[in-house]
Design an enzyme around this catalytic site. Structure first.
Site, PDB file in Angstrom:
ATOM      1  N   SER A  80       0.803  -1.218  -0.054  1.00 17.36           N
ATOM      2  CA  SER A  80      -0.111   0.017   0.046  1.00 17.36           C
ATOM      3  C   SER A  80       0.816   1.149   0.119  1.00 17.36           C
ATOM      4  O   SER A  80       2.099   0.947  -0.108  1.00 17.36           O
ATOM      5  CB  SER A  80      -0.774   0.066   1.033  1.00 17.36           C
ATOM      6  N   GLU A 111       4.036  11.294  -9.858  1.00 11.73           N
ATOM      7  CA  GLU A 111       3.066  10.872 -10.926  1.00 11.73           C
ATOM      8  C   GLU A 111       1.797  11.101 -10.467  1.00 11.73           C
ATOM      9  O   GLU A 111       1.503  11.053  -9.300  1.00 11.73           O
ATOM     10  CB  GLU A 111       3.419   9.269 -11.122  1.00 11.73           C
ATOM     11  N   GLU A 170      -1.834   0.235 -13.189  1.00  9.41           N
ATOM     12  CA  GLU A 170      -3.428   0.196 -12.925  1.00  9.41           C
ATOM     13  C   GLU A 170      -4.346   0.212 -14.182  1.00  9.41           C
ATOM     14  O   GLU A 170      -3.911   0.704 -15.138  1.00  9.41           O
ATOM     15  CB  GLU A 170      -3.651   1.786 -12.454  1.00  9.41           C
ATOM     16  N   TYR A 222       3.516   2.006 -14.046  1.00 13.52           N
ATOM     17  CA  TYR A 222       4.419   2.962 -13.524  1.00 13.52           C
ATOM     18  C   TYR A 222       5.562   2.344 -12.738  1.00 13.52           C
ATOM     19  O   TYR A 222       6.523   3.000 -11.999  1.00 13.52           O
ATOM     20  CB  TYR A 222       3.629   3.824 -12.491  1.00 13.52           C
TER      21      TYR A 222
END
Ligand code: AMP
Ligand code: ZN
Length: 665
Positions: A80, A111, A170, A222
């Site tokens: 996380s 980012e 993502e 990323y």
């Protein structure tokens, strides 16, 4: 040219076009030309199964079905992120790090924090081998088949990629695609999805990958994880990933100080509203991987990264009145009518309150000052009440008990969040809604007639259902507002021409709840004409491939209704298409009636999709896994040995492609 080279060169070319279109957003070929080349490749691959390649662009259309998603342990844990909300938070974080790193000069990479479903994708020798959801961070679900259909995810890398690594990112559903999906759901009488993020993660867990292929998902990357990747900083990581063919957003910045970081945060706090997808913050990472190593992890998150959460834009305003909208299917939606306020760049006057539970949960009342927020949802939502401003004489909201349009008592069934007006044939917005659906582009596509005219015609008592459209005369229409000689003529002619629309679209146009375009096609093919369909029992309907109990009972209910039967009888006399055309019928037989057939492997003369079509048009049902109900297993090349064993143990007949095609000849 050798076949092998021809196939390879087509694959290479299509990959390049895919990359230009989906990753760089810069088309270099027309859709048509692309399709022609893709078909050419599909044909060649079907003829040469020995040249199969799991990263061929033809696999983008999906087709594989996953019944149970396998649990996979991540090569490295997916952590996380800690959250921060102010410049002070960031400065504290920097101080904590400097205590570990000493005086070393640190750089930050900013980012955006994309709001979707996290994914970890493994590449070996430049080929995508596995995609796994985040799960609990230690292990997730193997969703490889589905992720392969996402066009911006490269199946084959280019450039100087390392032999083996994981890349993380993502999966998001851009606003536009999300809105389009919802428009289609509403059209089909289904509840719209709540927000893009949940829809994106739900999409990854669909069993049928061809359904995933149709969703406009995107994948933003990323982070690269692996040994000996030759990468020494986060910034270089982004650049390298781009070079190898991944979609890495250009919005990112290398910063020397927390002040520069704050400038980026402030710029994108408002700038993000112009992005095509949802973001909910900025992720700040220490640039040097050596520094990252020294900092390490806490039990939950990396010490070298921090999420800076954007405040969801929120305003407060006065709620004047709660009104209630009645949809085409009778569903009631409460709407908050607000004193207009500016929120995230647009003026907001109304917000959806969803249902009675939502109003009760927040105790929302007329006259309240409410907080309005724009989250992932397109429509702003009310997230609370400012109780300090509640007027003394305020009264709890009494949810309506009767339809605001036709005054019929509302019903709410167990397990359904919504109230419904079940006066389907006497409730004005339901009547006009059904006619508007009937004439819409994907249904009867009646030219010269629009939604507003439908309302006028209804108000003037000229139509009360869609069958009435077919008896309208020019003389009746002419006196309507804004009608002229020519437009009246066009309307009547448009209606007359619609009798040519094929059966499956007529079936969709009828507006049977849960019968969207695809289901209508399935039913048309299975029953061939309306009489057979009207006589069908729930059991028989459920036996049709992909028709479930919910659809079956809705269909039976629709045709049991006298009003509907009467309308259909009238439509028949006007000449609408209520059976498949000669041509459609010619390609249909009953040879495989009642048989469930499973296909597996790669085929030589036909593609797997073609094979499925052949089964369906011959009355058979395509099964997704082998069971004792399976009649045949059509075994192609490269079929897994476990399938064969299972078929044999259940005494399922195994036939070759040639034998099967002989059966249906
Ligand atoms: P949280 O779930 O709030 O702890 O945030 C961590 C998640 O943020 C990660 O698992 C990622 O899925 C997601 N995320 C989105 N954008 C980024 C990004 N640019 N860098 C790292 N993580 C990101
Ligand atoms: Zn009503």
């Amino acid at each position: 040219m050798q076949i092998k080279e021809q196939i390879e060169s087509l694959r290479q070319e299509l990959r390049e076009h895919n990359h230009n279109y989906y990753v760089l957003d810069n088309a270099t070929i027309s859709d048509y030309e692309f399709d022609v080349k893709l078909k050419e490749l599909q044909t060649l691959e079907a003829k040469h199964p020995e040249l199969y390649d799991a990263s061929s662009p033809t696999l983008r259309v999906g087709g594989g079905v996953t019944k149970n998603f396998e649990t996979v342990v991540h090569n490295e844990r997916m952590y996380s992120l800690d959250n921060s909300y102010s410049k002070e938070d960031l400065e504290d974080w920097e101080k904590r790090m400097q205590r570990i790193l000493g005086d070393a000069q640190v750089e930050f990479v900013c980012e955006l924090k994309y709001d979707g479903a996290s994914i970890s994708i493994t590449y070996e020798d430049g080929k995508l081998v596995r995609a796994v959801t985040r799960g609990d961070g230690f292990q997730g679900d193997d969703v490889t088949t589905n992720v392969k259909t996402i066009k911006s995810v490269p199946l084959q890398l280019k450039g100087d990629y390392p032999p083996k690594f994981d890349i993380r990112g993502e999966i998001v559903l851009p606003f536009e695609g999300f809105a389009q999906m919802n428009a289609e759901r509403v059209e089909n009488g289904e509840e719209p999805y709540m927000n893009p993020r949940n829809t994106a993660s739900g999409s990854l867990k669909l069993q049928d990958s061809s359904a995933v292929a149709q969703r406009p998902l995107d994948c933003l990357l990323y982070s690269i994880i692996g040994k000996d990747t030759g990468i020494s900083s986060q910034w270089q990581m982004l650049e390298k990933a781009r070079e190898w063919g991944f979609k890495v957003p250009e919005v990112a910045k290398l910063c020397k100080s927390t002040s520069e970081v704050m400038a980026f945060v402030n710029e994108w706090d408002s700038g993000r509203h112009n992005l095509p997808y949802e973001t909910d913050g900025v992720v700040v990472k220490i640039n040097s991987l050596q520094h990252q190593d020294e900092l390490g992890f806490t039990s939950k998150s990396p010490r070298w990264a921090m999420a800076y959460k954007f405040k969801a834009e929120q305003v407060s305003t006065l709620l004047n009145e709660i009104t209630y909208q009645v949809g085409r299917t009778g569903s009631i939606t409460p709407v908050a009518n607000l004193v207009p306020v500016l929120l995230a760049g647009t003026t907001v006057k109304r917000a959806s309150l969803h249902n009675a539970d939502q109003i009760a949960k927040f105790d929302i009342r007329e006259g309240d000052t409410v907080f309005v927020e724009k989250g992932g949802e397109i429509i702003p939502k009310i997230v609370g009440v400012d109780f300090t401003k509640r007027p003394q004489d305020s009264e709890p909201t009494q949810y309506i008990t009767h339809c605001p349009e036709c005054h019929e008592e509302l019903v709410r069934t167990e397990g359904d969040a919504k109230h419904y007006c079940v006066n389907f044939y006497g409730c004005p917005p339901q009547i006009t809604g059904r006619i508007q659906h009937f004439i819409s582009r994907k249904a009867m596509d009646i030219e010269g007639l629009g939604s507003e005219t439908v309302e006028l015609l209804y108000k003037e008592n000229l139509i009360n259902n869609y069958a009435d459209l077919y008896t309208l005369t020019k003389e009746q229409v002419l006196p309507l507002e804004r009608m002229a000689e020519k437009s009246a003529e066009n309307l009547v002619q448009g209606v007359a021409e619609s009798v040519k629309i094929p059966f499956e679209r007529v079936l969709f146009a009828l507006g049977i709840r849960f019968v969207g375009e695809t289901v209508a096609k399935k039913l048309a093919r299975a029953y061939k004409n309306i009489d057979a369909l009207m006589a069908a029992s729930e059991e028989s309907l459920i036996a049709v491939d992909e028709i479930g109990g919910r659809i079956a009972s809705s269909v039976v209910e629709f045709f049991n209704n006298d009003t509907n039967r009467e309308i259909i009888a009238r439509l028949k006399t006007y000449g609408l298409q209520f059976s498949l055309s000669e041509e459609q019928l010619e390609n249909q037989t009953d040879t495989l009636k009642g048989l469930t057939i499973v296909v597996s492997g790669v085929f030589e003369t036909v593609s797997r999709d073609e094979l499925k079509k052949i089964i369906e048009s011959n009355g058979g049902k395509v099964g997704s896994s082998i069971s004792s109900k399976t009649a045949y297993l059509v075994a192609g090349d490269k079929m897994g040995p476990s399938k064969r064993t299972k078929a044999e143990s259940l005494n399922v007949l195994i036939v070759t492609e040639g034998e099967f095609l002989e059966m249906v000849k």
